[in-house]
Scaffold this motif. Structure first.
Motif, PDB file in Angstrom:
ATOM      1  N   PHE A 143     -18.672  30.956   6.635  1.00 28.82           N
ATOM      2  CA  PHE A 143     -18.310  31.898   5.592  1.00 28.82           C
ATOM      3  C   PHE A 143     -17.847  31.129   4.374  1.00 28.82           C
ATOM      4  N   THR A 144     -18.168  31.651   3.184  1.00 26.06           N
ATOM      5  CA  THR A 144     -17.688  31.031   1.954  1.00 26.06           C
ATOM      6  C   THR A 144     -16.429  31.750   1.492  1.00 26.06           C
ATOM      7  N   GLU A 166     -13.966  33.725  -1.130  1.00 27.38           N
ATOM      8  CA  GLU A 166     -14.224  34.880  -1.992  1.00 27.38           C
ATOM      9  C   GLU A 166     -14.708  34.430  -3.373  1.00 27.38           C
ATOM     10  N   HIS A 210     -18.561  33.519  -3.427  1.00 31.45           N
ATOM     11  CA  HIS A 210     -19.545  34.502  -2.967  1.00 31.45           C
ATOM     12  C   HIS A 210     -20.725  34.654  -3.911  1.00 31.45           C
ATOM     13  N   ASN A 211     -20.502  34.760  -5.196  1.00 31.33           N
ATOM     14  CA  ASN A 211     -21.607  34.946  -6.135  1.00 31.33           C
ATOM     15  C   ASN A 211     -22.531  33.737  -6.175  1.00 31.33           C
ATOM     16  N   THR A 225     -23.213  31.683  -3.770  1.00 25.00           N
ATOM     17  CA  THR A 225     -23.949  31.475  -2.513  1.00 25.00           C
ATOM     18  C   THR A 225     -24.708  32.702  -2.042  1.00 25.00           C
ATOM     19  N   ARG A 226     -24.677  33.757  -2.764  1.00 26.72           N
ATOM     20  CA  ARG A 226     -25.370  34.991  -2.361  1.00 26.72           C
ATOM     21  C   ARG A 226     -26.880  34.771  -2.372  1.00 26.72           C
ATOM     22  N   ASN A 227     -27.567  35.323  -1.380  1.00 28.50           N
ATOM     23  CA  ASN A 227     -29.020  35.236  -1.226  1.00 28.50           C
ATOM     24  C   ASN A 227     -29.536  33.831  -1.060  1.00 28.50           C
ATOM     25  N   ARG A 228     -28.737  32.945  -0.497  1.00 28.11           N
ATOM     26  CA  ARG A 228     -29.192  31.596  -0.201  1.00 28.11           C
ATOM     27  C   ARG A 228     -29.544  31.521   1.276  1.00 28.11           C
ATOM     28  N   LYS A 229     -30.531  30.706   1.614  1.00 29.35           N
ATOM     29  CA  LYS A 229     -30.962  30.612   3.012  1.00 29.35           C
ATOM     30  C   LYS A 229     -29.979  29.806   3.819  1.00 29.35           C
TER      31      LYS A 229
END
Length: 92
Positions: free
Chosen positions: A79-80, A82, A85-86, A88-92
């Motif tokens: 988990f990253t 808070e 979050h933006n 790392t969003r939608n990263r594989k």
């Protein structure tokens, strides 16, 4: 390795799904067994040197300078924070 289903492999080798599944299971047990694993695989240790290909390549070395080893194809559950979050969003 190919990502094919048991049905596709069975069609390719003209064998039933049961036969393909049975032999796949045998190979899996052999490759994950202690005899094969301990005899053929070794984990890197911190005293191992970095590959010369990485050490002399300016595109790799700054990023892998402290890397001990790599795990290809392994999903590491994490988990990253808070705040990240933006990024790392939608990263594989």
């Amino acid at each position: 390795v190919t990502g094919n289903s048991i049905r596709h492999v069975g069609e390719r080798f003209e064998r039933s799904g049961d036969t393909i599944s049975r032999y796949f299971r045998r190979i899996l047990y052999i490759l994950s067994g202690a005899d094969f694993y301990n005899g053929n695989l070794h984990l890197p240790i911190s005293t191992d040197s970095i590959s010369s290909y990485i050490a002399t390549n300016p595109g790799f070395y700054p990023f892998f300078a402290d890397c001990v080893g790599a795990i290809d194809g392994t999903h590491i559950h994490l988990f990253t924070s808070e705040a990240a979050h933006n990024a790392t969003r939608n990263r594989k």
